[in-house]
Structures are given as structure tokens and as C-alpha cells.
Enzyme design. Structure first.
Site, PDB file in Angstrom:
ATOM      1  NE  ARG A  80       0.120 -67.471  -4.189  1.00 13.96           N
ATOM      2  CZ  ARG A  80       1.084 -66.208  -4.528  1.00 13.96           C
ATOM      3  NH1 ARG A  80       2.199 -66.860  -4.841  1.00 13.96           N
ATOM      4  NH2 ARG A  80       0.784 -65.171  -4.567  1.00 13.96           N
ATOM      5  CE  LYS A 183       0.209 -63.261  -0.924  1.00 14.23           C
ATOM      6  NZ  LYS A 183       1.531 -62.959  -0.392  1.00 14.23           N
ATOM      7  CD  GLU A 219       8.475 -68.129   1.559  1.00 19.73           C
ATOM      8  OE1 GLU A 219       8.370 -67.706   0.521  1.00 19.73           O
ATOM      9  OE2 GLU A 219       7.593 -68.682   2.388  1.00 19.73           O
TER      10      GLU A 219
HETATM   11  N1  PLP Z   1       6.790 -65.647  -0.427  1.00 20.27           N
HETATM   12  C1  PLP Z   1       5.970 -65.209   0.346  1.00 20.27           C
HETATM   13  C2  PLP Z   1       5.894 -65.590   1.841  1.00 20.27           C
HETATM   14  C3  PLP Z   1       5.166 -64.230  -0.016  1.00 20.27           C
HETATM   15  O1  PLP Z   1       4.232 -63.385   0.943  1.00 20.27           O
HETATM   16  C4  PLP Z   1       5.259 -63.694  -1.270  1.00 20.27           C
HETATM   17  C5  PLP Z   1       4.167 -62.881  -2.080  1.00 20.27           C
HETATM   18  O2  PLP Z   1       3.057 -63.070  -2.266  1.00 20.27           O
HETATM   19  C6  PLP Z   1       5.989 -64.785  -2.003  1.00 20.27           C
HETATM   20  C7  PLP Z   1       6.824 -65.557  -1.461  1.00 20.27           C
HETATM   21  C8  PLP Z   1       6.172 -64.093  -3.634  1.00 20.27           C
HETATM   22  O3  PLP Z   1       5.159 -64.626  -4.212  1.00 20.27           O
HETATM   23  P1  PLP Z   1       4.687 -64.054  -5.535  1.00 20.27           P
HETATM   24  O4  PLP Z   1       5.651 -64.018  -6.664  1.00 20.27           O
HETATM   25  O5  PLP Z   1       3.645 -64.915  -6.275  1.00 20.27           O
HETATM   26  O6  PLP Z   1       4.156 -62.859  -5.339  1.00 20.27           O
HETATM   27  C1  COI Z   2       3.578 -59.894  -2.535  1.00 16.11           C
HETATM   28  O1  COI Z   2       4.752 -59.981  -2.894  1.00 16.11           O
HETATM   29  O2  COI Z   2       2.583 -59.546  -3.084  1.00 16.11           O
HETATM   30  C2  COI Z   2       3.377 -60.077  -1.052  1.00 16.11           C
HETATM   31  O3  COI Z   2       2.201 -60.554  -0.881  1.00 16.11           O
HETATM   32  C3  COI Z   2       4.441 -59.582  -0.106  1.00 16.11           C
HETATM   33  C4  COI Z   2       3.705 -59.030   0.894  1.00 16.11           C
HETATM   34  C5  COI Z   2       3.128 -59.801   2.146  1.00 16.11           C
HETATM   35  C6  COI Z   2       4.065 -57.411   0.991  1.00 16.11           C
END
Ligand code: PLP
Ligand code: COI
Length: 339
Positions: A80, A183, A219
Site C-alpha cells: 500500500r 495514505k 468510511e
Molecule cells: N481508513 C483510513 C482513512 C485509515 O487511516 C485507516 C488506517 O490505516 C484505515 C481505513 C484502516 O486500514 P488498515 O486496516 O489497513 O489499518
Molecule cells: C491505523 O489504523 O493504523 C491508522 O493509520 C489510523 C490512524 C490515522 C491513527
């Protein structure tokens, strides 16, 4: 500093011993460096300061009952980060460099990995910033990759306990053809106002809708959204949300549990049809949602009462966290050990 009160740490920055740096100059990556400094020296015209050339990742190291340290699907975070880098014209971090940096940063901060049983983990935060000076809007010529860690407790204060969230129609986090699927730091700046308004009104986070029509669910703050309807796990499909690794894993777990999985646009009106809903992400793990409030229409969608999460959310939560800590066998091949 030694941490002894592992049960009481929150999702906040705590200083550890060392972090990792790696510079990208003249088109190539240098060697990994270890430092005890928490600071970065920046040029006043660095692109990260002006044009938001910044991307990051978030993953965790989990200690099991067996005291072994596990990482969960780190390669998906690496992939990612490559997609995010490409998306805002930054150099890609090769998989091997990402791996070396995250394994090393965990090893050199071993005493900060929370022991099993306190609901705490070591959060790993890789980030990449544009260092080189530019005044015109263009990508930098030099970059810095940093990885630091910090021990964390649950993102939403009470851990696996239902929260209330608010539908956000006043602000968008990301545009349909914007950077929402990367991200990138700028997406989080765009989310601050709506998160503040949600917090000020007593909600844990805001629920973003699609920016174009405000008809579909995107989301839930810094986490993906999912819903349970009968034996179906449903999660939004949209090009402005971050593809969550937790959500991807929950889809596989749900399917493995014999559930049907639907990844499709979810109209807001469908909120009244769901049995359970939740937010999911590395920081949020699974956060069950008790109610969703639409402040414009005063409509309330209620899913559970008090502190008791629904049965499917609970089952998914336990399956996921038991795999992460080694209590359940890793039949999907999601775990890597840090030795
Ligand atoms: N959506 C956003 C905007 C996020 O910042 C995160 C965190 O990383 C997620 C979703 C969840 O992603 P992940 O499950 O890969 O941590
Ligand atoms: C995560 O779930 O790892 C995130 O990045 C969320 C966050 C921005 C605190």
C-alpha cells in the site's frame, strides 16, 4: 523510560529508544540508519511542508502468550505504501527495505512491546516525506523514509465497546478522483474539521459519505465501515476510501465462517436494514457501532444497547485478534515472527 502500567496506555505518542531513517538521494536509497533523535532537520522549502508530499503507514507488533512477537500482513502495508508513493509522485520504498526497517525498529525497541493480555500493542509508523526544496508545485528531488514505534492502547477509548458516530454531510475527506485511496497526510488534514465537530457533539468519529452525491457510505473516520445483514458481511466499494488491510482480512474471515461477502456501494438508506455495523482498521481493530446519527434529519440508526456488541462483530473481533496474538492457528499465512 520504562513502562510498567501497560493496562493504561492510550493511543498516543510515547517516546521509545530509537527510530529508523533512510534517505533517497540522486535517485537511490541509502543505508538504513538508527537514531535516538525524535527530530528531523528540514529545509524551509521542503515539499512536505508546502505541498503535502507525505505518506505513511500503520501496523502493529503483537506479543502472544508464548512471548513471541508477531507482525500481521506487513507485506500488505508495504504494497500500500508503494501505491501511495506512486500516487503522489514519491519514490517507491522497495519491499525489502520496508521489511528490514520495520523488523529492525521492532527489535531495537523490544522493551516497548506491550506484554500479552493488556490490550496494548506496539504501533509501527513508517512515513515518507519530501525533503528537497522546491517553490514551484512539483515533487522533491530528495526524500526521507522514517520508521518509529510507540506502544498504544485502543484507538477508541474503551477498546472493544460500542461507540456512537455521526454522519458527515458538511465536509468531505477525499474527492472521488482525489487521493483518498492513498495514505497521504493531506487526507487527514481534510478530515480534522469534521472529526472535531463529531467529537464536540459527543460522537467518536464521523461517517463520511461519497463526495459526489452524498448518497453512499465511504468510511468511518480513520477506519473502514462494514455492516452485517443476516449472514452477509457488507462493506463499501468506493475509489475514495483507503483499502483497509483489516477489512480485507475480515472479508476473508467472514467468508471462512460461511458468510456471504458483498463489496459494493452502500446507500445511506440501507443503514436501517443492518443488524450490526462496525468500524475496522489497524488502530481501531473492530469497533462496534451502537448508533449512527444523522444530524441533519435527526434520524437515528440503532444497532445495539449499552456496552454489548453484536454477536457477529464479537466473533470476528475474537477471530482476528486471536490470530494476531497466536491464540488461533494462522491458517491464512498472515503472521511473520520478529526474532
Ligand atoms: N481508513 C483510513 C482513512 C485509515 O487511516 C485507516 C488506517 O490505516 C484505515 C481505513 C484502516 O486500514 P488498515 O486496516 O489497513 O489499518
Ligand atoms: C491505523 O489504523 O493504523 C491508522 O493509520 C489510523 C490512524 C490515522 C491513527
Amino acid at each position: 523510560m520504562r513502562i510498567t502500567d501497560w493496562g493504561n496506555i492510550s493511543f498516543a505518542y510515547l517516546k521509545t529508544n530509537h527510530n529508523i531513517r533512510c534517505y533517497h538521494k540522486n535517485g537511490k536509497w541509502g543505508k538504513i540508519e538508527i537514531t535516538d533523535s525524535e527530530y528531523v532537520k528540514l529545509h524551509i522549502a521542503s515539499t512536505c511542508l508546502h505541498y503535502g508530499q507525505e505518506i505513511f503507514e500503520g501496523l502493529k507488533a503483537y506479543k502472544g502468550k508464548d512471548d513471541k512477537v508477531r507482525l500481521f500482513r506487513w507485506d500488505e502495508n508495504a504494497k500500500r505504501m508503494i501505491r501511495s508513493a506512486k500516487g503522489i509522485l514519491m519514490p517507491e520504498i522497495p519491499l525489502e527495505l520496508f521489511k528490514e526497517a520495520i523488523f529492525k525498529v521492532v527489535r531495537i525497541n523490544e522493551e516497548f512491546i506491550p506484554p500479552f493480555g493488556f490490550g496494548a500493542t506496539l504501533y509501527i509508523r513508517p512515513l515518507l516525506i519530501g525533503l528537497g526544496p522546491e517553490v514551484g508545485v512539483k515533487p522533491a528531488k530528495e526524500y526521507l523514509f522514517i520508521v518509529f514505534v510507540t506502544p498504544v492502547g485502543p484507538y477508541f477509548r474503551d477498546g472493544f465497546a460500542p461507540v456512537d458516530i455521526m454522519i458527515c454531510k458538511k465536509y468531505d475527506r477525499a474527492a472521488p478522483l482525489g487521493t483518498g485511496a492513498y495514505k497521504a497526510g493531506g487526507n487527514y488534514a481534510a478530515s480534522l474539521m469534521s472529526l472535531k465537530e463529531a467529537h464536540d457533539s459527543g460522537f467518536s468519529t464521523s461517517l463520511y459519505l461519497d463526495a459526489k452525491e452524498k448518497k453512499y457510505i465511504d468510511e468511518a473516520g480513520p477506519a473502514n465501515f462494514f455492516a452485517i445483514k443476516g449472514n452477509t458481511y457488507i462493506t463499501p466499494e468506493s475509489n475514495s476510501i483507503l483499502p483497509s488491510i483489516t477489512n480485507m482480512s475480515l472479508m476473508e474471515l467472514a467468508s471462512d465462517m460461511g458468510m456471504k461477502v458483498e463489496h459494493r456501494p452502500i446507500p445511506v438508506d440501507e443503514l436501517s436494514d443492518f443488524d450490526e455495523v462496525g468500524a475496522c482498521g489497524t488502530a481501531a481493530v473492530i469497533t462496534p457501532i451502537r448508533k449512527i446519527v444523522d444530524p441533519e434529519s435527526n434520524k437515528i440508526y440503532q444497532y445495539c444497547e449499552g456496552t454489548v456488541a453484536g454477536p457477529v462483530c464479537s466473533k470476528l473481533y475474537h477471530k482476528l485478534t486471536d490470530i494476531q496474538t497466536g491464540d488461533l492457528p494462522d491458517k491464512f499465512g498472515w503472521i511473520s515472527f520478529v526474532e
